[in-house]
Design a protein around this motif. Structure first.
Motif, PDB file in Angstrom:
ATOM      1  N   LEU A  54       5.262  -3.057   1.028  1.00 52.20           N
ATOM      2  CA  LEU A  54       4.914  -1.641   1.074  1.00 52.20           C
ATOM      3  C   LEU A  54       5.565  -0.965   2.261  1.00 52.20           C
ATOM      4  N   ARG A  55       5.715   0.343   2.111  1.00 52.62           N
ATOM      5  CA  ARG A  55       6.303   1.198   3.142  1.00 52.62           C
ATOM      6  C   ARG A  55       5.212   2.174   3.568  1.00 52.62           C
ATOM      7  N   THR A  56       4.833   2.159   4.834  1.00 51.14           N
ATOM      8  CA  THR A  56       3.830   3.072   5.364  1.00 51.14           C
ATOM      9  C   THR A  56       4.536   4.331   5.860  1.00 51.14           C
ATOM     10  N   ILE A  57       4.055   5.486   5.432  1.00 52.42           N
ATOM     11  CA  ILE A  57       4.695   6.758   5.748  1.00 52.42           C
ATOM     12  C   ILE A  57       3.844   7.542   6.741  1.00 52.42           C
ATOM     13  N   ARG A  58       4.507   8.114   7.739  1.00 58.93           N
ATOM     14  CA  ARG A  58       3.799   8.959   8.698  1.00 58.93           C
ATOM     15  C   ARG A  58       4.540  10.277   8.860  1.00 58.93           C
ATOM     16  N   HIS A  61       5.859  15.183  12.574  1.00 56.39           N
ATOM     17  CA  HIS A  61       5.349  16.283  13.399  1.00 56.39           C
ATOM     18  C   HIS A  61       4.091  15.868  14.168  1.00 56.39           C
ATOM     19  N   CYS A  62       3.104  15.312  13.453  1.00 60.27           N
ATOM     20  CA  CYS A  62       1.823  14.989  14.114  1.00 60.27           C
ATOM     21  C   CYS A  62       1.624  13.491  14.330  1.00 60.27           C
ATOM     22  N   GLY A  63       2.412  12.658  13.662  1.00 57.58           N
ATOM     23  CA  GLY A  63       2.311  11.218  13.831  1.00 57.58           C
ATOM     24  C   GLY A  63       1.291  10.529  12.945  1.00 57.58           C
ATOM     25  N   CYS A  64       0.527  11.287  12.165  1.00 52.99           N
ATOM     26  CA  CYS A  64      -0.507  10.696  11.319  1.00 52.99           C
ATOM     27  C   CYS A  64       0.093   9.954  10.131  1.00 52.99           C
ATOM     28  N   VAL A  65      -0.476   8.781   9.850  1.00 49.61           N
ATOM     29  CA  VAL A  65      -0.086   8.041   8.654  1.00 49.61           C
ATOM     30  C   VAL A  65      -0.716   8.755   7.465  1.00 49.61           C
ATOM     31  N   THR A  66       0.101   9.060   6.460  1.00 50.74           N
ATOM     32  CA  THR A  66      -0.375   9.833   5.316  1.00 50.74           C
ATOM     33  C   THR A  66      -0.587   8.976   4.071  1.00 50.74           C
ATOM     34  N   HIS A  67       0.281   7.994   3.866  1.00 53.32           N
ATOM     35  CA  HIS A  67       0.190   7.186   2.659  1.00 53.32           C
ATOM     36  C   HIS A  67       1.084   5.960   2.783  1.00 53.32           C
ATOM     37  N   TRP A  68       0.964   5.095   1.793  1.00 55.41           N
ATOM     38  CA  TRP A  68       1.923   3.996   1.693  1.00 55.41           C
ATOM     39  C   TRP A  68       2.459   3.954   0.276  1.00 55.41           C
ATOM     40  N   GLU A  69       3.689   3.480   0.188  1.00 53.34           N
ATOM     41  CA  GLU A  69       4.376   3.382  -1.091  1.00 53.34           C
ATOM     42  C   GLU A  69       4.699   1.925  -1.374  1.00 53.34           C
ATOM     43  N   ALA A  75       6.804   2.682 -11.825  1.00 52.27           N
ATOM     44  CA  ALA A  75       5.661   3.123 -12.623  1.00 52.27           C
ATOM     45  C   ALA A  75       4.706   1.957 -12.824  1.00 52.27           C
ATOM     46  N   GLY A  76       3.414   2.238 -12.697  1.00 53.62           N
ATOM     47  CA  GLY A  76       2.395   1.209 -12.881  1.00 53.62           C
ATOM     48  C   GLY A  76       1.972   0.518 -11.601  1.00 53.62           C
ATOM     49  N   THR A  77       2.733   0.670 -10.511  1.00 54.75           N
ATOM     50  CA  THR A  77       2.339   0.057  -9.247  1.00 54.75           C
ATOM     51  C   THR A  77       1.354   0.965  -8.526  1.00 54.75           C
ATOM     52  N   ARG A  78       0.672   0.421  -7.552  1.00 50.08           N
ATOM     53  CA  ARG A  78      -0.374   1.137  -6.821  1.00 50.08           C
ATOM     54  C   ARG A  78       0.207   1.844  -5.605  1.00 50.08           C
ATOM     55  N   HIS A  79      -0.331   3.010  -5.305  1.00 47.47           N
ATOM     56  CA  HIS A  79       0.092   3.879  -4.211  1.00 47.47           C
ATOM     57  C   HIS A  79      -1.156   4.203  -3.389  1.00 47.47           C
ATOM     58  N   GLY A  80      -1.130   3.983  -2.079  1.00 46.43           N
ATOM     59  CA  GLY A  80      -2.290   4.229  -1.234  1.00 46.43           C
ATOM     60  C   GLY A  80      -2.183   5.535  -0.468  1.00 46.43           C
ATOM     61  N   VAL A  81      -3.265   6.295  -0.443  1.00 47.18           N
ATOM     62  CA  VAL A  81      -3.313   7.571   0.266  1.00 47.18           C
ATOM     63  C   VAL A  81      -4.414   7.509   1.316  1.00 47.18           C
ATOM     64  N   HIS A  82      -4.077   7.867   2.541  1.00 47.27           N
ATOM     65  CA  HIS A  82      -5.020   7.856   3.666  1.00 47.27           C
ATOM     66  C   HIS A  82      -5.922   9.091   3.563  1.00 47.27           C
TER      67      HIS A  82
END
Length: 110
Positions: A54-58, A61-69, A75-82
């Motif tokens: 997975l790739r964690t995205i931040r 501008h503010c440095g906050c982690v927003t989601h991971w890919e 298609a069909g894989t899981r995506h995480g949202v903070h």
């Protein structure tokens, strides 16, 4: 940067793995491609963990982690949202389950 969820999640996960322990949560999961992500091309930065699944995205501008890919993002894989980036009322409206990602890979509240 703006994330739009496809629906209100039924539940979220609070994990204690080495990454989640540092960046927090809780996480809501959706099928890849269903979360709308709006950001300028240089607005985010990513981090890929050791197992490269997975790739964690931040936000740059503010440095906050927003989601991971997922890697690969298909298609069909899981995506995480903070969910910490959304209105606190959203978190209060969903069941947050505790997951032991540091050791047993099991939910602690079953």
């Amino acid at each position: 940067m703006r994330l739009t969820l496809p629906s209100t999640p039924d539940s979220a996960t609070s994990c204690n793995c080495s990454l989640c322990r540092r960046i927090g949560g809780p996480w809501a999961y959706f099928e890849w491609g269903t979360v709308k992500i709006e950001a300028a091309p240089d607005a985010t930065e990513s981090y890929v963990q050791g197992d490269r699944t997975l790739r964690t995205i931040r936000c740059r501008h503010c440095g906050c982690v927003t989601h991971w890919e997922p890697i690969p993002a298909e298609a069909g894989t899981r995506h995480g949202v903070h969910l910490g980036n959304f209105d606190p009322k959203l978190i209060a409206s969903v069941r947050v389950r505790r997951f032991d990602g540091a050791d047993t890979w099991r939910f602690l509240d079953e």
